[in-house]
Scaffold this motif. Structure first.
Motif, PDB file in Angstrom:
ATOM      1  N   GLU A   1       0.803  -1.231   0.000  1.00 25.21           N
ATOM      2  CA  GLU A   1       0.000   0.000   0.000  1.00 25.21           C
ATOM      3  C   GLU A   1       0.835   1.281   0.000  1.00 25.21           C
ATOM      4  OE1 GLU A   1      -3.801   1.936   2.408  1.00 25.21           O
ATOM      5  OE2 GLU A   1      -2.573   0.389   3.368  1.00 25.21           O
ATOM      6  N   PRO A   2       1.977   1.365   0.716  1.00 29.43           N
ATOM      7  CA  PRO A   2       2.739   2.628   0.721  1.00 29.43           C
ATOM      8  C   PRO A   2       3.220   3.082  -0.653  1.00 29.43           C
ATOM      9  CG  PRO A   2       3.431   1.222   2.539  1.00 29.43           C
ATOM     10  CD  PRO A   2       2.535   0.394   1.679  1.00 29.43           C
ATOM     11  N   LEU A   3       3.232   2.187  -1.621  1.00 29.36           N
ATOM     12  CA  LEU A   3       3.697   2.557  -2.956  1.00 29.36           C
ATOM     13  C   LEU A   3       2.615   3.222  -3.801  1.00 29.36           C
ATOM     14  CD1 LEU A   3       5.688  -0.664  -3.953  1.00 29.36           C
ATOM     15  CD2 LEU A   3       6.507   1.367  -2.726  1.00 29.36           C
ATOM     16  N   PHE A   4       1.361   3.160  -3.339  1.00 29.66           N
ATOM     17  CA  PHE A   4       0.261   3.571  -4.205  1.00 29.66           C
ATOM     18  C   PHE A   4      -0.659   4.561  -3.498  1.00 29.66           C
ATOM     19  CE2 PHE A   4       1.505  -0.782  -5.293  1.00 29.66           C
ATOM     20  CZ  PHE A   4       1.865  -0.597  -6.628  1.00 29.66           C
ATOM     21  N   ASP A   5      -1.005   5.600  -4.219  1.00 28.33           N
ATOM     22  CA  ASP A   5      -1.967   6.588  -3.727  1.00 28.33           C
ATOM     23  C   ASP A   5      -3.286   6.355  -4.476  1.00 28.33           C
ATOM     24  OD1 ASP A   5      -3.147   8.731  -2.481  1.00 28.33           O
ATOM     25  OD2 ASP A   5      -2.313  10.215  -3.857  1.00 28.33           O
ATOM     26  N   ASP A   6      -3.878   5.192  -4.224  1.00 27.19           N
ATOM     27  CA  ASP A   6      -5.055   4.785  -4.986  1.00 27.19           C
ATOM     28  C   ASP A   6      -6.331   5.399  -4.436  1.00 27.19           C
ATOM     29  OD1 ASP A   6      -3.609   3.135  -6.709  1.00 27.19           O
ATOM     30  OD2 ASP A   6      -3.707   1.436  -5.335  1.00 27.19           O
ATOM     31  N   ALA A   7      -7.219   5.802  -5.353  1.00 29.35           N
ATOM     32  CA  ALA A   7      -8.562   6.215  -4.959  1.00 29.35           C
ATOM     33  C   ALA A   7      -9.280   5.010  -4.364  1.00 29.35           C
ATOM     34  CB  ALA A   7      -9.321   6.745  -6.183  1.00 29.35           C
ATOM     35  N   PRO A   8     -10.338   5.231  -3.561  1.00 28.76           N
ATOM     36  CA  PRO A   8     -10.991   4.109  -2.866  1.00 28.76           C
ATOM     37  C   PRO A   8     -11.398   2.944  -3.765  1.00 28.76           C
ATOM     38  CG  PRO A   8     -11.771   6.174  -1.980  1.00 28.76           C
ATOM     39  CD  PRO A   8     -10.903   6.530  -3.143  1.00 28.76           C
TER      40      PRO A   8
END
Length: 498
Positions: free
Chosen positions: A345-352
């Motif tokens: 998860e820390p690698l990605f700034d994903d929308a919900p």
């Protein structure tokens, strides 16, 4: 009331896993479905139907004909026996419009009782409620009008914000439509307009989708998928524009019956009424003012199961619940998927919405391990595309499929039909998930502790993997190679921090 069925010699022994089942005595078909697994989205263990046509003669005689009664009795006898052999712990038997409206419907209820079945005779409103709940079970964010077309009636249900606000039932089942249309051109449309207006539903669906429930409308979707060469044979959440419904109505007047019968997954018993079902759909869409239609594979039976759930269970994401269940059954280490998602998860700034697809991909990341190594990537892709998932559209399936294809060794290619289902940017993003998953699985060997003791971080110009001193030996050649591949995909240099 639910019926508990056990063979006499097995009353002291419960099955290994709890199984629930529903016998649905509909106006067109009688069906048994046996479920097993997670409460939020149990897997279908067995599904069989008999096209009894109980409502076929209702318009003319007001009764179920002898042939329909015979077929239904035979089906009930077989289904009761199958449920016992499968050690079903709870069996619920429901009947809808045909049995409710027929003068001799009681005969079938008495037959069921002799077989040890307790029949619930659902009212039109109860039927509508269950259908609406079924759509919400499979499409939690549904906002529009549900239309459940059965043999004897159609139920309309307004769904919004995870609940039902209104419902109504009309005697416009697919087995009644032929007689109405035979009265003259435009007669069906006028009947629909009057019923909808009198019930206060005119324009109630303005600008909103119309969710299609029922075998006849699923058959219509199958026809459209066949005609458009749609690459994914999954009807759930398949959209059909209003203009396309009109085109299909014309197609049905021209296409040879033999060609219709050759289309996969269209039951021959549905073909005679398919034109009537399409005409009704066009009329209902017009008088409700709907923006278009979306198929729901979930309806009354799933709604009955959904109504049993607690408030907390209903709030569970059905995609994540089903993916977790599949990962636990098919993977090597049941806790691995959730940990893996947190690790990358820390690698990605994903929308919900993207984040939940990534989570599902992580939960399914180990499903290919039993396959031949040459086909693990294809196995993962197949599960993502064709699995029994809900609360996900075709594009979402393709995104998860791409992530699994890459994670399981398929590389950075984009196999068919993924580019026909999802956009290029989403698929590129999914490949990054796949590379990150691939690194996490190789580093940890699939077990939990190494993931808990390490972490990834994107820093200026680098992609850092941090390990504790005791885990330095885990950074072998294969792990280093995957670390480099992931860093390169991000345009960074790989850095190991111990």
């Amino acid at each position: 009331m639910a019926t508990v069925l056990r063979r006499p010699e097995q009353r002291a022994a419960a099955p290994a896993k709890a199984r629930v089942a529903i016998i649905d005595i509909g106006s067109n078909s009688v069906r048994l479905v046996v479920y097993e697994g997670a409460a939020r989205l149990p897997a279908v263990l067995f599904n069989e139907k008999v096209m009894a046509g109980l409502g076929r003669a209702l318009s003319e005689t007001g009764a179920i004909d002898k042939g329909g009664l015979k077929r239904a009795r035979s089906a009930l006898s077989r289904f009761a026996a199958i449920a016992r052999e499968m050690q079903v712990t709870e069996l619920r038997t429901v009947a809808t419009a045909a049995v409710r409206d027929a003068s001799n419907g009681g005969e079938l209820i008495r037959t069921a009782e002799k077989l040890g079945l307790t029949v619930e005779l659902l009212s039109g409103i109860e039927e509508a409620t269950a259908s609406g709940m079924g759509v919400l079970s499979g499409i939690p964010d549904a906002d529009g009008v549900v239309g459940d077309l059965g043999g004897g009636s159609i139920e309309l249900v307004r769904v919004v914000a995870g609940t039902i606000t209104d419902r109504v039932s009309f005697p416009l089942g697919v087995l009644r439509l032929g007689a109405i249309r035979a009265e003259g051109s435009g007669m069906l449309d006028r009947r629909v307009a009057r019923l909808i207006a009198d019930a206060g539903w005119a324009g109630r669906g303005k600008g909103l989708p119309f969710y299609l429930v029922g075998g006849s409308w699923r058959a219509l979707a199958r026809l459209d998928m066949h005609r458009t060469d749609y690459p994914l044979p999954v009807v759930h959440q398949y959209p059909i524009a209003i203009e396309r419904v009109g085109e299909l109505e014309q197609v049905l007047t021209e296409i040879p019956r033999a060609e219709l019968k050759a289309i996969p997954d269209i039951s021959g018993a549905r073909i005679p009424t398919l034109g009537d079902a399409t005409a009704l759909l066009l009329s209902v869409l017009r008088h409700l003012g709907s923006s278009g239609s979306v198929v729901s594979a979930y309806g009354l039976r799933e709604g009955l199961l959904y109504q049993r759930l607690t408030a907390d269970q209903r709030l569970e994401d059905p995609l994540i619940a089903a993916a977790r269940d599949e990962g636990e059954r098919s993977g090597r280490f049941p806790e691995h998927g959730d940990l893996l998602d947190g690790w990358i998860e820390p690698l990605f700034d994903d929308a919900p919405e993207l984040a939940r697809l990534r989570h599902a991909a992580c939960l399914l990341a180990d499903v290919g391990w039993r396959a031949n190594p040459e086909f693990r990537a294809e196995r993962g892709m197949e599960i993502a595309l064709h699995g029994n998932w809900v609360a996900i559209d075709a594009a979402g399936r393709a995104v998860i499929a791409q992530a699994l294809y890459t994670a399981l060794g398929g590389g950075l290619g984009c196999p068919e039909p993924l580019e026909r289902l999802a956009d290029t940017d989403s698929l590129a993003h999914a490949r990054l998930w796949g590379l990150a998953i691939r690194l996490g699985q190789r580093l940890s060997g699939g077990v939990a502790a190494p993931l808990r003791r390490s972490h990834l971080a994107l820093e200026e110009g680098t992609l850092a993997l941090s390990l504790e001193h005791r885990d330095e030996a885990l950074y072998g050649e294969a792990v280093e190679k995957r670390h480099k591949a992931l860093a390169a995909a991000f345009g960074r240099a790989p850095v190991l921090e111990v």
